[in-house]
Design an enzyme around this catalytic site. Sequence first.
Site, PDB file in Angstrom:
ATOM      1  N   LYS A   1       0.831  -1.203   0.000  1.00 53.23           N
ATOM      2  CA  LYS A   1       0.000   0.000   0.000  1.00 53.23           C
ATOM      3  C   LYS A   1       0.872   1.263   0.000  1.00 53.23           C
ATOM      4  O   LYS A   1       0.519   2.261  -0.620  1.00 53.23           O
ATOM      5  CB  LYS A   1      -0.911   0.014   1.227  1.00 53.23           C
ATOM      6  CG  LYS A   1      -2.056  -0.993   1.171  1.00 53.23           C
ATOM      7  CD  LYS A   1      -3.020  -0.736   2.337  1.00 53.23           C
ATOM      8  CE  LYS A   1      -3.801  -1.975   2.760  1.00 53.23           C
ATOM      9  NZ  LYS A   1      -4.839  -2.407   1.848  1.00 53.23           N
TER      10      LYS A   1
ATOM     11  N   GLU B   1      -2.854   7.209   7.924  1.00 55.61           N
ATOM     12  CA  GLU B   1      -3.590   8.209   7.155  1.00 55.61           C
ATOM     13  C   GLU B   1      -4.751   8.755   7.958  1.00 55.61           C
ATOM     14  O   GLU B   1      -5.171   8.177   8.956  1.00 55.61           O
ATOM     15  CB  GLU B   1      -4.042   7.652   5.796  1.00 55.61           C
ATOM     16  CG  GLU B   1      -4.796   6.366   5.841  1.00 55.61           C
ATOM     17  CD  GLU B   1      -5.119   5.792   4.456  1.00 55.61           C
ATOM     18  OE1 GLU B   1      -4.271   5.815   3.545  1.00 55.61           O
ATOM     19  OE2 GLU B   1      -6.253   5.309   4.302  1.00 55.61           O
TER      20      GLU B   1
ATOM     21  N   HIS C   1     -14.347  -3.934   8.218  1.00 51.16           N
ATOM     22  CA  HIS C   1     -13.677  -3.385   7.037  1.00 51.16           C
ATOM     23  C   HIS C   1     -13.670  -4.356   5.868  1.00 51.16           C
ATOM     24  O   HIS C   1     -12.804  -4.296   5.008  1.00 51.16           O
ATOM     25  CB  HIS C   1     -12.245  -2.941   7.348  1.00 51.16           C
ATOM     26  CG  HIS C   1     -12.171  -1.864   8.389  1.00 51.16           C
ATOM     27  ND1 HIS C   1     -12.717  -0.614   8.205  1.00 51.16           N
ATOM     28  CD2 HIS C   1     -11.643  -1.857   9.634  1.00 51.16           C
ATOM     29  CE1 HIS C   1     -12.522   0.110   9.290  1.00 51.16           C
ATOM     30  NE2 HIS C   1     -11.885  -0.612  10.173  1.00 51.16           N
TER      31      HIS C   1
ATOM     32  N   ARG D   1      -6.227  -7.764  -9.874  1.00 50.26           N
ATOM     33  CA  ARG D   1      -6.885  -9.048 -10.143  1.00 50.26           C
ATOM     34  C   ARG D   1      -8.364  -8.772 -10.369  1.00 50.26           C
ATOM     35  O   ARG D   1      -8.813  -7.630 -10.256  1.00 50.26           O
ATOM     36  CB  ARG D   1      -6.734  -9.972  -8.945  1.00 50.26           C
ATOM     37  CG  ARG D   1      -7.211  -9.279  -7.668  1.00 50.26           C
ATOM     38  CD  ARG D   1      -7.324 -10.193  -6.485  1.00 50.26           C
ATOM     39  NE  ARG D   1      -7.399  -9.476  -5.227  1.00 50.26           N
ATOM     40  CZ  ARG D   1      -8.502  -8.940  -4.707  1.00 50.26           C
ATOM     41  NH1 ARG D   1      -9.647  -9.034  -5.348  1.00 50.26           N
ATOM     42  NH2 ARG D   1      -8.471  -8.287  -3.564  1.00 50.26           N
TER      43      ARG D   1
HETATM   44  P1  ADP Z   1      -7.747  -3.923   2.926  1.00 50.53           P
HETATM   45  O1  ADP Z   1      -6.741  -3.983   1.822  1.00 50.53           O
HETATM   46  O2  ADP Z   1      -7.277  -4.564   4.189  1.00 50.53           O
HETATM   47  O3  ADP Z   1      -9.101  -4.338   2.493  1.00 50.53           O
HETATM   48  P2  ADP Z   1      -8.290  -1.111   2.458  1.00 50.53           P
HETATM   49  O4  ADP Z   1      -7.201  -0.129   2.438  1.00 50.53           O
HETATM   50  O5  ADP Z   1      -8.822  -1.560   1.133  1.00 50.53           O
HETATM   51  O6  ADP Z   1      -7.844  -2.382   3.330  1.00 50.53           O
HETATM   52  O7  ADP Z   1      -9.467  -0.553   3.333  1.00 50.53           O
HETATM   53  C1  ADP Z   1     -10.575  -1.358   3.678  1.00 50.53           C
HETATM   54  C2  ADP Z   1     -11.700  -0.493   4.208  1.00 50.53           C
HETATM   55  O8  ADP Z   1     -11.291   0.244   5.342  1.00 50.53           O
HETATM   56  C3  ADP Z   1     -12.219   0.543   3.244  1.00 50.53           C
HETATM   57  O9  ADP Z   1     -13.151   0.026   2.351  1.00 50.53           O
HETATM   58  C4  ADP Z   1     -12.828   1.567   4.189  1.00 50.53           C
HETATM   59  O10 ADP Z   1     -14.086   1.137   4.635  1.00 50.53           O
HETATM   60  C5  ADP Z   1     -11.901   1.533   5.356  1.00 50.53           C
HETATM   61  N1  ADP Z   1     -10.880   2.579   5.241  1.00 50.53           N
HETATM   62  C6  ADP Z   1      -9.662   2.478   4.668  1.00 50.53           C
HETATM   63  N2  ADP Z   1      -8.977   3.633   4.730  1.00 50.53           N
HETATM   64  C7  ADP Z   1      -9.771   4.512   5.381  1.00 50.53           C
HETATM   65  C8  ADP Z   1      -9.638   5.896   5.779  1.00 50.53           C
HETATM   66  N3  ADP Z   1      -8.532   6.580   5.539  1.00 50.53           N
HETATM   67  N4  ADP Z   1     -10.679   6.469   6.415  1.00 50.53           N
HETATM   68  C9  ADP Z   1     -11.800   5.771   6.689  1.00 50.53           C
HETATM   69  N5  ADP Z   1     -11.986   4.488   6.343  1.00 50.53           N
HETATM   70  C10 ADP Z   1     -10.985   3.853   5.702  1.00 50.53           C
END
Ligand code: ADP
Length: 674
Positions: free
Chosen positions: A117, A201, A236, A293
Amino acid sequence: MTIKKILVANRGEIACRVMRSCRDVGIATVAVYSEADSAALHVDMADDAVWIGPPPARESYLDIGKIIDAAKATGADAIHPGYGFLSENEDFAEAIAKAGLIFIGPPVAAIRAMGGKSEAKALMEKAGVPLVPGYHGDNQDEKFLAAEAQKIGYPLLIKASAGGGGKGMRVVEKPGDFAEALGAARREAKAAFGDDHVLIEKYLTRPRHVEIQVFADRAGNTVYLFERDCSIQRRHQKVIEEAPAPGLAPETRAKMGAAAVAAAKAIGYEGAGTVEFLLDTDGSFYFMEMNTRLQVEHPVTEMITGLDLVALQISVAEGQDLPFTQDDLAINGHAIEVRLYAEDPANNFLPGAGQIQYLSFPLQRDAVRVDTGVREAPFGDGDVISIHYDPMIAKIIVHGADRAQAIERLSAALADTHVAGPKTNLNFLRAIAAHPAFAAADLDTRFIERHADVLLPAQKPRLDNATLALAALGVLHLRAEAETAGIKPAADPTSPWQHRGGWRIGGADTETLVFNDGTSDCSVKLSCKDGLDSPVLSLPDGSLIAARFAPAAEDMGFYALLEDEEFHAVALRDGNRLTVMHTGVGAEMVWHDPLNAEFAQEDTAGRLTAPMPGKVVAVRVQLGDAVKKGQPLVIVEAMKMEHTIVAPVDGKVTAINANIGEQVDEKRELIALE
Ligand code: ADP
């Protein structure tokens, strides 16, 4: 070049999905399977199948060498990784290329570029794609990160750079909690991904998760196939996805699409990919990550575009150009997907496992699609949701001319879906589909949290009259089935030997059945003066219902008439647990069967049992300790998650039956309290 035979390096719903497209385009398939999957649907669907090892994924589905050997042995010329497992593993893609086979996915360099990431964010920053404010650099010093956190402001989010599936993520509300959250995120990341690098973040408080499907060919033509809104999440992780995103302004769509295409171009992308964004309430959007993917939720995009994304992946992998340009693409109607999981929403979505005793899905017509990898097995020989893999049972996808029609069809499809065996999130999905906030598209990633009181009732709803009545008829039906099992029907329909029940001349013709719905006992009095198939039922609220019922010819269930309303119901018994399913309802209850002492409800107070099969990773108490209600006692790891068993009441530890590292079965008593 043309591909003739594809090995699908995956299992379950995923493998079945990929094979369906292969069959449609006339390409032969090879399945790989672990010992747990030797009788699985995906193995039956394939033209060839290769056993690749014992159940744990690490020794089978994640073993690159075994999969490549299987492809060579069966003469496959390409490998499709599906999603999950090795689908984003650059070593796998590289090994496939080395073996002279085609990887149906992006170039190795593109996977690598988006692998972490942190690196992905740095790359996107350069490409001019907007990012959530935060720190994603190399400095991992705790003091330094805490200072960065102060700059970003609270609340903030710590994420494992190698993360996925919501693991290694911690929301931090205030500076005092930072150090502890950082430690926890690092430990979880180390355990899950072998890498404790994190980024931090700003935590958006009401974002939507909106992701763009991109597609690119080798010639560099890159398009976006619109967006999916995946805001409805638990832990999440996505539960419901839809396309298009409700209420998204066309300009925002165009901007997000352009940003996603820029992201794909920046890494020389090929094939199907997804660029995930957070969409803030003011319409600004921020890059989160790119998944290199196909996604679980791709069917909603297929439904609104009319495309087969797997077939498209195959043709791009063959080196063909995309058969369309951006201008050729348009959104048709609205699609919604729900993920049916073996899990317990009432118990923090604890993943479930076990044999599926009954499974039925809505009829699949143009507007309804069911993607599954487990089989409908109405006579008890059902597939098993294994603790080794993802507990998904199926995806149910519907399409409508507009969102309102799609929701209507979703509710109807869920009413026609029934599962017995492991606990599932079916009733929870039904509750979301029926929720006014869902109808109003009032979506953000805290939807489930915000509506938890309605979606996750702490007390199970009392059994309604129809369900109670059908439970009583279900007991009669099950008894009759048990008694006639193996008995040939008499030729003469008027023969007394046609009677399928325990009724005897001169025997009692009334009986009281007691069911417990989790909160209280409900008794149903049966009076069978007119025969066992037409009892009169007296219900706890005083109502009397004249019923008739007869076995259904097409399944193990029965047809019932309650006064003049007709039902088709299925009743299943497992020990003293009775499951009754009928239109839109799946109710579980405990049946007090006085004739069956073996199943008499046991007293479980003061016992602490493993919630599911797993490994003991921590024992937090010692014999004789006085513990307070809510105090953690034992931690069991199962399905890659930690489950903490806490003291239900204040008490004293009188026995410990758990050793660190030990594998324990479900329901094993780990701790006894006095
Ligand atoms: P993973 O790869 O573990 O699935 P992601 O980065 O895709 O993690 O984030 C998964 C979820 O977490 C997102 O869909 C959102 O709901 C929440 N999320 C991620 N980053 C943030 C953020 N900066 N603020 C609020 N919610 C977040």
